[in-house]
Design an enzyme around this catalytic site. Structure first.
Site, PDB file in Angstrom:
ATOM      1  NE  ARG A 177      -3.368  -2.502   2.617  1.00 12.27           N
ATOM      2  CZ  ARG A 177      -3.831  -3.007   3.744  1.00 12.27           C
ATOM      3  NH1 ARG A 177      -3.651  -2.354   4.867  1.00 12.27           N
ATOM      4  NH2 ARG A 177      -4.474  -4.156   3.747  1.00 12.27           N
ATOM      5  NE  ARG A 250       5.642 -26.152   9.123  1.00 12.58           N
ATOM      6  CZ  ARG A 250       6.739 -26.318   9.849  1.00 12.58           C
ATOM      7  NH1 ARG A 250       7.189 -27.530  10.126  1.00 12.58           N
ATOM      8  NH2 ARG A 250       7.396 -25.267  10.319  1.00 12.58           N
ATOM      9  CE1 TYR A 350      -4.812 -20.593   8.196  1.00  9.17           C
ATOM     10  CE2 TYR A 350      -5.523 -18.898   6.651  1.00  9.17           C
ATOM     11  CZ  TYR A 350      -5.059 -19.265   7.899  1.00  9.17           C
ATOM     12  OH  TYR A 350      -4.839 -18.318   8.859  1.00  9.17           O
TER      13      TYR A 350
END
Length: 376
Positions: A177, A250, A350
């Site tokens: 940004r 993980r 996820y």
């Protein structure tokens, strides 16, 4: 006659959302969970008057007004805005990458044009090349300086692999940004429930039968008998007894300390992006609730690690092998007519919290439509 319309396996966010929607429609629901508490990985516990995120920090954010209105039925949300900082050695930088970051890294940056000049010059290293790994992808997006200071070490600790050995698609985009804005998320709505996530989920499950310390797999036949349909939110490969193989994850280890001081690090989230320490971030929980009065603080050091039996599963490993295996398990799941698979573990995806709720909305609506079609 079955005792319940739905047996929900898992009292996390997906299970609680589905259960609430079903109860609201007059269905009888039983929710079970093998843990000793509700709320899954968003579970928070009051320690020294501070709501501690026991399974890693969770900041609720969404652009979906339906999701936002839904969760606000069960809790008042504060105005917390996620503005992490990154530390490498003795240097501190703002995240996400913005004008504050660029002005600190390069001493001649005073305008967006100045920042872009540096970034575009460094990106030339990848001119004419197609990124073949994460390192090359990051350099093609943001240049080498920021990659090496703020991406490389953190990512290698997170995945326990050199960035050259990680696929490029992991960071197809990076938040960059050219304004002085440290708000990590672009979403319209953001905050944390006052009083913690556990209270929020408890409100979602109000009036619903809940059994904790209850392992679905120890009495599968019984649970299949007492409910018309099962909503399963556990690991999809476990449901099928790992018949096709084991999906890889993980995990994380946490070291939580109660300290007799008012303010340990001055921010809720500090990422450690270098290899000089093994942890990836430190969470100071009181800052999620703007607590400046408590004489104590609670901090959690977060260590990524390979998943081992008995640990929590946090991050899917989205390589070709695991993605193909997940597809095969989803094909098996599609043939289970009386089981609805939903949530991060059961879908091997996820998910942010709002994604979980959207998925539960969608799965429940599919169920409603299916029943309506059968009646028609």
């Amino acid at each position: 006659m079955k005792q319940y319309d739905y047996l929900v396996v898992g009292a996390g966010l997906f299970g609680a959302t589905f259960a609430h929607l079903a109860k609201k429609d007059g269905k009888k629901v039983l929710v079970i969970d093998k843990r000793e508490h509700i709320a899954g990985n968003i579970y928070t516990e009051n320690i020294k008057g501070i709501q501690v995120h026991q399974y890693g920090a969770h900041i609720f954010h969404t652009d979906n007004s339906n999701v936002w209105n839904f969760v606000n039925q069960f809790a008042e949300f504060n105005r917390y805005t996620n503005s992490p900082v990154a530390r490498i050695g003795n240097e501190i930088y703002n995240l996400p990458f913005n004008m504050n970051t660029f002005a600190k890294i390069w001493d001649d940056v005073y305008s967006p044009e100045d920042a872009w000049r540096h970034i575009s010059e460094e990106r030339k290293e990848m001119d004419g090349k197609v990124p073949s790994n994460l390192e090359e992808q990051a350099i093609s997006l943001i240049g080498r300086t920021i990659y090496e200071k703020l991406i490389k070490g953190y990512t290698e600790k997170q995945w326990n692999r050199d960035c050259k050995d990680l696929p490029a698609f992991i960071i197809k985009r990076l938040p960059v940004r050219f304004v002085y804005d440290n708000n990590y998320f672009n979403d319209k709505y953001q905050g944390i429930p006052v009083g913690g996530y556990t209270n929020m989920v408890a409100q979602m499950l109000s009036g619903i039968d809940v059994q904790l310390n209850t392992n679905f797999f120890k009495n599968v036949d019984y649970y299949k008998e007492i409910a018309e349909k099962i909503v399963y939110t556990g690991p999809i490969d476990e449901y099928f007894h790992y018949s096709l193989g084991v999906l890889e994850w993980r995990s994380l280890k946490f070291e939580t300390k109660i300290l007799a001081e008012r303010n340990y690090q001055g921010n809720a989230v500090v990422n450690y992006t270098g290899h000089e320490v093994d942890y990836t971030r430190v969470i100071e929980h009181k800052h999620f609730e703007f607590d400046t009065e408590s004489p104590n603080t609670v901090v959690t050091f977060e260590y990524p690690t390979d998943y081992q039996e008995g640990m929590e599963k946090y991050y899917t490993i989205n390589d070709e092998k695991n993605n193909q295996l997940a597809l095969q398990y989803r094909e098996l799941a599609s043939k289970e007519s009386n089981v609805i698979f939903g949530g991060r573990l059961a879908e091997y995806k996820y998910y942010d919290m709002d994604d979980v709720i959207e998925s539960a909305f969608s799965k429940y609506q599919e169920e409603v439509n299916e029943k309506k079609n059968r009646l028609d």
